[in-house]
Design a protein around this motif. Structure first.
Motif, PDB file in Angstrom:
ATOM      1  N   VAL A  82       3.326  -0.652   3.855  1.00  0.00           N
ATOM      2  CA  VAL A  82       3.047  -1.857   4.285  1.00  0.00           C
ATOM      3  C   VAL A  82       3.214  -2.780   2.966  1.00  0.00           C
ATOM      4  O   VAL A  82       2.650  -2.488   1.921  1.00  0.00           O
TER       5      VAL A  82
ATOM      6  N   ILE B 292       6.665  -3.675   6.852  1.00  0.00           N
ATOM      7  CA  ILE B 292       6.588  -2.285   6.592  1.00  0.00           C
ATOM      8  C   ILE B 292       7.948  -1.563   6.086  1.00  0.00           C
ATOM      9  O   ILE B 292       8.782  -1.560   6.941  1.00  0.00           O
TER      10      ILE B 292
ATOM     11  N   PHE C 272      -4.305  -2.905  10.074  1.00  0.00           N
ATOM     12  CA  PHE C 272      -3.477  -3.682   9.304  1.00  0.00           C
ATOM     13  C   PHE C 272      -4.236  -5.205   8.996  1.00  0.00           C
ATOM     14  O   PHE C 272      -3.627  -6.044   8.233  1.00  0.00           O
TER      15      PHE C 272
END
Length: 415
Positions: free
Chosen positions: A114, A109, A98
């Protein structure tokens, strides 16, 4: 006494229970074992990436846990929303996946996708709960007659869907895309008669009644763009999302105090048009020129517009005021450089040369030593006092990036 077989069965039951209901209270601990299923099986996942040694993470932890409990009370049904937490020192692969560069980082998310935007708002349980509720609101506004679309905000980028029925699979795809991109565009939808009114007569089987139509309407008040109809596969989520994202996230964006931290963290130098609040013509022309001449530079530069009245401080830093608007400047996150004559924007190649002079170091060099001999290209404004070298104004927008009073920054190469 418990038999060994009963213990094994009880243990298996508890493992299953813990997996589907990870904790009775607080945010769910995310690990490599449960994160993928959590992301795939929930409409919204709100993640707190933290480190135990980080002071700001420790301050946030009880607040985020409290918010998680309140969210569970508000949305008890499974598959709707989960608040999770990731110990980045223990779950290094998740932190890397991430792209975590600071603690705490709060990511969203939606439907397994995302969000580009992090949560950067107030850190209170109430604010987190309200944020989650807003995220779960229907992102699409329904209209019942075509004339309802006549009064939409002409400064917003809009996606309009025309469907025969709400239970069409194409509408389900449209709604998921709208949920993921609700912060970038307004989404509107019409069903039945309002949708049929958009269909031209059937010719050779094309555009039969009932075939969904998705249209992009640009922010016509501040751009020269035209309406465009989606030509791709209406049942392909990825294809539709890419098209909508290209339309909803323009090449030239407006910087505000609300999104400045996010834009600064992207790490690209800014090319900014400072304009008067009511000056839409300069914005339109600037966008058109960027789109036609500088598209190849979008990986190197953030093209922005800024309300010169709201951002008076950077103007002052450049030795300018609202009376000097419109004007164009670069903020490289080290220094600011003024494009000397706004009207030169209309001369083909002038803005591109301005950027090339930034890349080559020429803008910085000319501030220190004056214009290069026999220089006929773009020159920045510099003030020399009694032959002394000058320095360009320091960056002002860099100060709007993530603050050390709010985050533990992990160190990032400065441009």
């Amino acid at each position: 006494m418990w038999s060994r077989s009963k213990c094994v069965c009880f243990t298996a039951f508890m493992l299953i229970y813990v997996f589907y209901n990870p904790t009775n209270s607080g945010a769910v601990d995310m690990t490599s074992d449960n994160i993928d299923m959590t992301l795939a099986s929930n409409e919204l996942v709100f993640l707190n990436f933290y480190a135990e040694w980080c002071r700001f993470s420790n301050l946030l932890a009880p607040i985020f846990n409290e918010a998680a409990d309140k969210v569970k009370e508000a949305f008890p049904d499974g598959g709707k929303v989960v608040l999770g937490k990731v110990d980045c020192d223990r779950q290094t692969s998740i932190a890397s996946r991430f792209h975590i560069t600071k603690y705490p980082t709060l990511k969203i998310i939606r439907n397994g996708q995302v969000s580009k935007r992090e949560y950067r708002g107030q850190r209170s349980a109430e604010a987190f709960v309200e944020f989650v509720k807003k995220q779960l609101e229907d992102p699409i506004l329904e209209f019942h007659q075509l004339k309802d679309l006549e009064n939409l905000d002409s400064k917003k980028r809009i996606i309009i869907g025309y469907f025969d029925r709400r239970d069409q699979p194409e509408y389900d795809i449209f709604r998921k895309v709208a949920t993921n991109l609700k912060e970038d565009c307004q989404f509107h939808v019409g069903f039945g008669d309002s949708a049929q009114a958009m269909h031209p007569p059937v010719v050779d089987g094309n555009n039969p009644i009932g075939t969904p139509i998705i249209v992009f309407r640009p922010d016509v008040a501040v751009s020269h763009e035209n309406d465009e109809t989606y030509k791709g596969d209406l049942k392909n989520f990825d294809e539709l999302k890419i098209w909508v994202q290209e339309k909803c996230v323009p090449l030239v964006r407006e910087i505000t105090f609300e999104n400045a931290e996010e834009l600064t963290e992207e790490g690209l130098p800014f090319l900014i048009l400072f304009h008067r609040p009511d000056d839409t013509n300069s914005i339109k022309d600037y966008k058109a020129i960027i789109d036609s001449q500088l598209l190849s530079e979008k990986q190197n530069i953030n093209f922005l517009t800024a309300d010169g009245k709201r951002f008076a401080h950077p103007l002052h830093h450049l030795g300018k005021s609202e009376d000097d608007l419109p004007l164009i400047a670069i903020d490289s996150f080290r220094h600011m450089y003024l494009f000397p004559n706004f009207k030169d924007m209309y001369v083909p190649g002038k803005l591109k040369q301005f950027l090339e002079d930034l890349y080559s170091g020429k803008l910085h060099r000319e501030f220190h030593y004056g214009p290069d001999p026999s220089n006929n290209d773009v020159q920045t404004e510099a003030v020399h006092v009694q032959g002394k070298q000058t320095s360009p104004p320091e960056s002002t927008f860099k100060k709007l990036g993530p603050s050390k009073n709010r985050y533990t920054l992990l160190g990032k190469d400065e441009l």
